[in-house]
Design an enzyme around this catalytic site. Structure first.
Site, PDB file in Angstrom:
ATOM      1  N   ASP A   1      12.982  15.133  25.520  1.00  0.00           N
ATOM      2  CA  ASP A   1      13.990  15.333  24.477  1.00  0.00           C
ATOM      3  C   ASP A   1      13.685  16.576  23.648  1.00  0.00           C
ATOM      4  OD1 ASP A   1      15.597  13.125  22.014  1.00  0.00           O
ATOM      5  OD2 ASP A   1      16.396  14.680  23.318  1.00  0.00           O
TER       6      ASP A   1
ATOM      7  N   VAL B   1       0.827  -1.209   0.000  1.00  0.00           N
ATOM      8  CA  VAL B   1       0.000   0.000   0.000  1.00  0.00           C
ATOM      9  C   VAL B   1       0.866   1.267   0.000  1.00  0.00           C
ATOM     10  CG1 VAL B   1      -1.824   1.250   1.234  1.00  0.00           C
ATOM     11  CG2 VAL B   1      -1.772  -1.260   1.267  1.00  0.00           C
TER      12      VAL B   1
END
Lengths: 141, 238
Positions: free
Chosen positions: B130, B18
């Site tokens: 982060d 796909v």
């Protein structure tokens, strides 16, 4: 434009006794123009608009414009993405890499081999990256 | 698409009819991030293949925030998790600051967007852990998007951080094992981010001038109790 091949130049260099004289005589053969100038030249030769090249390279516009303007030095993979975007052949891509100070594509390295194939077959970045991904290699761009 | 007992490689193999792989965006710490393109629709998305289950991405499934990427699916697998996420077409703050510095007004807008994203995460008990220029995207339309939740954790996950996660220079002392990470951990990193946008440098090298510098200093106090206690207060200070 270059009139001597790299091998011819190398052979002369190996034979020469006076480097200063060699350099003076062959100065015009050297790669000396900035990358951004080379990119603009190749872009003009490609017949494509910059926006189209950037779209085909699958790179971020901001990043790509920074490269064209000389504000950013691209890494080898991003430069290759631009080569694909401009539809460069192998020879012009090799010149572009050398201009940027990178090693030319070497068919014995899996990554380079796949990129050479992509350039020769006029594949897109996405098609070439599909091959690279299937090999477990890093992708262009 | 459900994962069942599939591995990450098997899950990816199911997607490839796909989607095609546009590029590998990153591979680090066992986490793999790919940019995929739907073969017929031509739309791009991001696939994260993680070697662990991520509570952050699973929480993002139910969230809609302009400053967070839309998460379409988070699929548990036998060896980790697959996350399908919106592809943000743009450039990171890191890429911009490599070439130029931000003016205060621009930096303020970016940080306001980051604060907005963090507020949503913190309200659900998550810490990003982060926050840094590489993880803040600016889309082509100017949308600020906080990305990369691979090291995000719930505040209540562990009594203390026993494994050092995050990025050197942006991680406050508590993230290095002294105490537990919480929202103020992200505020510390946001202060560093502001400073880097304005000066190109860590505040320990060059502190941003004037009011911005005062904000950075407060964000980056060693003791979390001395920082802004929540991102709304930081956003107000901006």
């Amino acid at each position: 434009m270059e009139t001597k091949s790299t091998n011819e130049l190398l052979a002369e260099l190996e034979r020469c006794e006076d480097f200063t004289r060699f350099y003076r005589e062959n100065r015009d053969e050297m790669v000396s123009e900035p990358l951004s100038v080379m990119l603009e030249k190749l872009l003009a030769e490609s017949g494509r608009k910059k926006a189209e090249v950037i779209r085909l390279s699958e790179m971020s516009e901001v990043y790509a414009y920074q490269i064209f303007s000389g504000k950013r030095a691209p890494d080898r993979k991003k430069l290759l993405a631009l080569a694909f975007g401009m539809g460069l052949d192998l020879e012009k891509t090799q010149k572009l890499l050398k201009c940027a100070g990178y090693s030319p594509l070497y068919a014995k390295l899996p990554f380079d081999c796949a990129v050479i194939y992509g350039l020769c077959k006029k594949l897109s970045v996405v098609e070439t990256n599909g091959i690279l991904f299937s090999l477990g290699e890093e992708t262009v761009g | 698409m459900t994962g069942g007992n599939a591995t990450r490689e098997e899950y990816l193999a199911r997607l490839l009819p796909v989607y095609r792989v546009v590029s590998v965006l990153s591979e680090k710490n066992g986490c793999r991030t790919l940019r995929l393109r739907h073969r017929e629709l031509g739309r791009d998305l991001v696939l994260h293949l993680l070697p662990f289950r991520s509570p952050a991405y699973e929480t993002l499934l139910s969230l809609r925030c302009e400053n967070l990427p839309e998460v379409y699916d988070a699929v548990p697998l036998s060896d980790g998790e697959a996350v399908l996420e919106e592809y943000v077409d743009g450039v990171t703050v890191a890429a911009v600051t490599e070439v130029r510095l931000y003016r205060y007004r621009e930096a303020r807008e970016v940080l306001a967007g980051v604060c907005s994203a963090l507020a949503v995460l913190h309200a659900r008990g998550l810490v990003h852990r982060d926050v840094k220029p590489e993880n803040v995207m600016i889309s082509k339309t100017g949308r600020v998007v906080l990305i990369d939740f691979n090291v995000s954790r719930a505040v209540s996950d562990k009594p203390r951080d026993t494994v050092v996660m995050g990025t050197v220079g942006y991680a406050p002392p508590e993230q290095l094992g002294i105490a537990q990470s919480d929202a103020r951990t992200d505020i510390y990193a946001a202060g560093i981010l502001l400073n880097v946008m304005l000066t190109g440098r860590h505040p320990s090298e060059t502190l941003a001038p004037g009011r911005a510098g005062r904000i950075v200093k407060k964000c980056t106090q060693v003791n979390p109790k001395d920082r802004y206690q929540n991102v709304r207060r930081l956003a107000d200070a901006l």
